[in-house]
Design an enzyme around this catalytic site. Structure first.
Site: not given
Ligand SMILES: Cc1cc2nc3c(=O)[nH]c(=O)nc-3n(C[C@H](O)[C@H](O)[C@H](O)COP(=O)(O)OP(=O)(O)OC[C@H]3O[C@@H](n4cnc5c(N)ncnc54)[C@H](O)[C@@H]3O)c2cc1C
Length: 331
Positions: A246, A317
Site C-alpha cells: 500500500c 505509508e
Molecule cells: C505485495 C505486498 C503486500 C503487502 N501487504 C502488507 C500488509 O498486508 N500489511 C502491511 O502492514 N504491510 C504490507 N506490505 C508492506 C511490507 O511488506 C511490510 O511493511 C513489511 O513488514 C516491511 O518489512 P521489510 O523487512 O521489507 O522492511 P523494509 O521495507 O526493509 O523497511 C521498512 C522500514 O523498517 C525499517 N527497518 C527494517 N528492518 C529494521 C530493523 N532490523 N531495525 C530497525 N528498523 C528496521 C527500515 O529502516 C524502514 O524504515 C506489503 C508489501 C508488499 C510488497
C-alpha cells in the site's frame, strides 16, 4: 536443557534453536569469508519495487559483534546509517543512499522455549511463521504471505485488519548507534496503526524479537490457516507485479484503495509506474522499467487528485529512503 527450579526440583526446558536461510539469491555476501561491508551496492536489487540507485556502503552483519563493527565503521567516517530488511516497504531514491546501509537478512536464528518464540530480525516473516508452527506454536498465521522481515514488520507494526504484529510481541532487543544493546518490553503504547515508536525510532536497529504464542498439537490446522492467508493475497494479485504494497495509509474516511479507485485512477501511469488494476493503493512496476522518480511522481499525482476531489490528505505509508529532495517529498 535441565535447570534447578526455585523449589529445588529439576525441570526440563525444551529449547529449540535454528539458523534459517531466507530465500532470494540477492547479491549479498554468501559465505562468512566474504567481506560483510561492501562499497557501491545497487539498491534496486534489494527492493521489492526493483528501483533505487547506489548505496555508498552496505553491510550484512551475521552477529551482534559485526553489527557493532558496522555502526563503528559509519561513526568513524561520520556518515549516516540506514536500516533495511526485505526492502518491501521502501522507495529508494534514484540518486541512491549516502553513507552506510545495514541489511538485517543475515540475522536469521530463532528458538522457542515454552510459549516464547524468539527470532532475529532478518528472518523473513513468512519463514518465522512456518518455523513457529513446526515448533508447535500458533498465533502468527493470519500474517501469512506478508512480505519482508520480522524487523521490518515490527518497525512499521505491519498487519492486516484482524491483527498486527505487535498483538503478540513481548519484547524487542535493539542496538543504538553507540553499539549499546537494549531490551524494550511491549507495553502496547509503542505501537499504533502501521506505526511503531520504540526508543529513538529510526536510530535503533532491531536485532531480535520475542513473541508470546499458543502451544498446539494441531500443526496441520495452523499450516492450513497460514496457507489460506497466503492464498487470499495471491488471489488478490499481491504478487503479480513488483510493488511495495500500500502506497498510502487508510484515512479515517475509509479505505485509501477504494477512494483512489472511485476517482478512476486504476491503470494511470507515469513513465514505467502504474496504479495497479487489482488494488488501487498499490503502485506497480509491471515491466521493470520504472524509476523511483516515476513511482514518486505517480504517488504525488494520486495525492493531488484525491485532495482536489475529496479534501482528504492521504499520508504516505511507503517510506522514502536515501537522497530525496526534502522540499519535494510531500506526497
Ligand atoms: C505485495 C505486498 C503486500 C503487502 N501487504 C502488507 C500488509 O498486508 N500489511 C502491511 O502492514 N504491510 C504490507 N506490505 C508492506 C511490507 O511488506 C511490510 O511493511 C513489511 O513488514 C516491511 O518489512 P521489510 O523487512 O521489507 O522492511 P523494509 O521495507 O526493509 O523497511 C521498512 C522500514 O523498517 C525499517 N527497518 C527494517 N528492518 C529494521 C530493523 N532490523 N531495525 C530497525 N528498523 C528496521 C527500515 O529502516 C524502514 O524504515 C506489503 C508489501 C508488499 C510488497
Amino acid at each position: 536443557m535441565r535447570l534447578l527450579s526455585a523449589t529445588g526440583k529439576h525441570i526440563t526446558i525444551v529449547l529449540m534453536q535454528m539458523k534459517i536461510s531466507n530465500e532470494g539469491g540477492k547479491s549479498n555476501p554468501e559465505s562468512k569469508s566474504d567481506p560483510f561491508i561492501r562499497q557501491n551496492v545497487l539498491m534496486s536489487a534489494h527492493t521489492s519495487l526493483g528501483t533505487g540507485g547506489f548505496a555508498d556502503w552496505a553491510a550484512w552483519p551475521s552477529t551482534s559483534e559485526q553489527l557493532r563493527e558496522a555502526m563503528e565503521f559509519a561513526h568513524s567516517r561520520n556518515v549516516p546509517v540506514t536500516y533495511v530488511g526485505g526492502g518491501t516497504n521502501i522507495l529508494v531514491s534514484d540518486k541512491g543512499i549516502r553513507g552506510l546501509v545495514i541489511f538485517s537478512d543475515h540475522l536469521t536464528s530463532c528458538h522457542s522455549r515454552g510459549r516464547l518464540f524468539c527470532t532475529q530480525s532478518g528472518l523473513s516473516l513468512d519463514n518465522a511463521i512456518n518455523t513457529s508452527i513446526e515448533m508447535g506454536l500458533t498465533g502468527l498465521e493470519l500474517l501469512g504471505g506478508l512480505p519482508g522481515t520480522v524487523g521490518g514488520a515490527i518497525a512499521g507494526n505491519a498487519g492486516i485488519k484482524e491483527m498486527t504484529i505487535s498483538d503478540v510481541l513481548l519484547y524487542i532487543d535493539y542496538m543504538t548507534p553507540d553499539g549499546a544493546l537494549h531490551r524494550m518490553q511491549n507495553t502496547g503504547e509503542t505501537f499504533a496503526y502501521h506505526h511503531s515508536s520504540f526508543p529513538g525510532d529510526e536510530q535503533c536497529f532491531i536485532i531480535e524479537a520475542g513473541f508470546i504464542l499458543n502451544p498446539t498439537r494441531k500443526m496441520a490446522e495452523a499450516r492450513l490457516k497460514k496457507e489460506e492467508a497466503l492464498r487470499r493475497r495471491t488471489e488478490h494479485g499481491h504478487y503479480r507485479y513488483p510493488s511495495a504494497g500500500c502506497t498510502f495509509r487508510n484515512p479515517v474516511e475509509g479505505s485509501a484503495g477504494r477512494i483512489i479507485d472511485n476517482l478512476g485512477l486504476k491503470g494511470k501511469t507515469v513513465g514505467g509506474a502504474q496504479v495497479s488494476f487489482s488494488h488501487a493503493n498499490f503502485i506497480i512496476n509491471p515491466e521493470g522499467k520504472a524509476t523511483s522518480s516515476d513511482i514518486f511522481e505517480l504517488s504525488r499525482l494520486i495525492h493531488e487528485t484525491v485532495f482536489k476531489e475529496t479534501g482528504i490528505d492521504l499520508q504516505r505509508e511507503v517510506r522514502l529512503i536515501g537522497d530525496w529532495d526534502i522540499c519535494n517529498t510531500k506526497a
